[in-house]
Design a protein around this motif. Structure first.
Motif, PDB file in Angstrom:
ATOM      1  N   THR A  68       0.829  -1.209   0.000  1.00 18.62           N
ATOM      2  CA  THR A  68       0.000   0.000   0.000  1.00 18.62           C
ATOM      3  C   THR A  68       0.857   1.250   0.000  1.00 18.62           C
ATOM      4  O   THR A  68       0.570   2.224  -0.707  1.00 18.62           O
ATOM      5  N   THR A  72       1.038   4.080  -2.898  1.00 12.99           N
ATOM      6  CA  THR A  72       0.772   5.485  -2.567  1.00 12.99           C
ATOM      7  C   THR A  72       1.901   6.385  -3.040  1.00 12.99           C
ATOM      8  O   THR A  72       1.675   7.461  -3.613  1.00 12.99           O
ATOM      9  N   TYR A  73       3.128   5.951  -2.822  1.00 16.13           N
ATOM     10  CA  TYR A  73       4.272   6.748  -3.246  1.00 16.13           C
ATOM     11  C   TYR A  73       4.348   6.872  -4.764  1.00 16.13           C
ATOM     12  O   TYR A  73       4.765   7.900  -5.291  1.00 16.13           O
ATOM     13  N   ASP A  75       1.815   7.075  -6.759  1.00 15.47           N
ATOM     14  CA  ASP A  75       0.842   8.109  -7.125  1.00 15.47           C
ATOM     15  C   ASP A  75       1.374   9.497  -6.795  1.00 15.47           C
ATOM     16  O   ASP A  75       1.154  10.463  -7.548  1.00 15.47           O
TER      17      ASP A  75
END
Length: 216
Positions: A68, A72-73, A75
């Motif tokens: 996750t 996230t990174y 994005d």
């Protein structure tokens, strides 16, 4: 009977190819040379530089899967905010850097804590500078958003020595294959045309006998 017919057909093919070998060789060499020339002198080379970022979750933070965090990174790295800050840090006054989104690739292997950040550019030096600048901006920007983990630059981007495109060998091979296919098309078209003319000439030379009615 079938075997004799197959041998005859195979022999016809060999004879056709033998008569048109120069067409096959000429078109293969011409289009292969065209593919090489276009790849070498017409298409500008593109270089790719890659930096690697290590995602390190904090032990005392709430449980968050590494997958996750990496997603996230990825994005965040593609976000306009990060790209704008890269442009400001590089003192870019024009809008050339803002097409970085189309030249940026962010990837990671499954269950891996390492993010590969790749940037392509016509300049090998600029590709490395932009990739390394993005990692610096990313490290400054992330702690403001996510406090459950940290990032470290595992490997900075090096100036590439070889372009990733165009692929000269592949383009030359494709040109050669196309030349061979066009040559086969021309050779067989000429052979079929000559065969049709020969059959028409044969029919004209030996007209069918016309029966005359008998006299009573």
């Amino acid at each position: 009977m079938n075997s004799i017919h197959q041998k005859k057909t195979f022999g016809d093919h060999l004879m056709t190819l033998k008569k048109g070998w120069w067409v096959l060789c000429l078109l293969t060499l011409l289009l292969a040379g065209a593919g090489y020339a276009v790849s070498t002198y017409v298409i500008p080379p593109t270089y790719e530089a890659t930096a690697y970022i290590l995602v390190v979750p904090q032990q005392n933070a709430e449980t968050t899967s590494t997958t996750t965090l990496v997603s996230t990174y990825q994005d965040i790295l593609r976000s306009p905010e990060v790209i704008d800050q890269v442009a400001q840090k590089m003192d870019v006054t024009d809008k050339r850097i803002f097409d970085l989104t189309n030249r940026l690739t962010v990837a990671s292997n499954l269950d891996s804590q390492v993010i590969a950040l790749s940037v392509t550019d016509r300049s090998a030096e600029q590709a490395a500078i932009q990739a390394n600048t993005m990692t610096e901006v990313f490290q400054d920007y992330v702690p403001q958003l996510i406090k459950t983990s940290s990032t470290e630059v595992f490997s900075t981007a090096r100036i590439p020595t070889e372009p990733v495109s165009p692929n000269i060998l592949m383009n030359t091979a494709i040109g050669g294959i196309l030349g061979l296919l066009f040559g086969l098309l021309i050779v067989y078209s000429r052979a079929l045309g000559k065969k049709s003319v020969a059959e028409e000439t044969k029919e004209t030379s030996y007209p069918q006998a016309v029966s005359h009615p008998s006299r009573s």
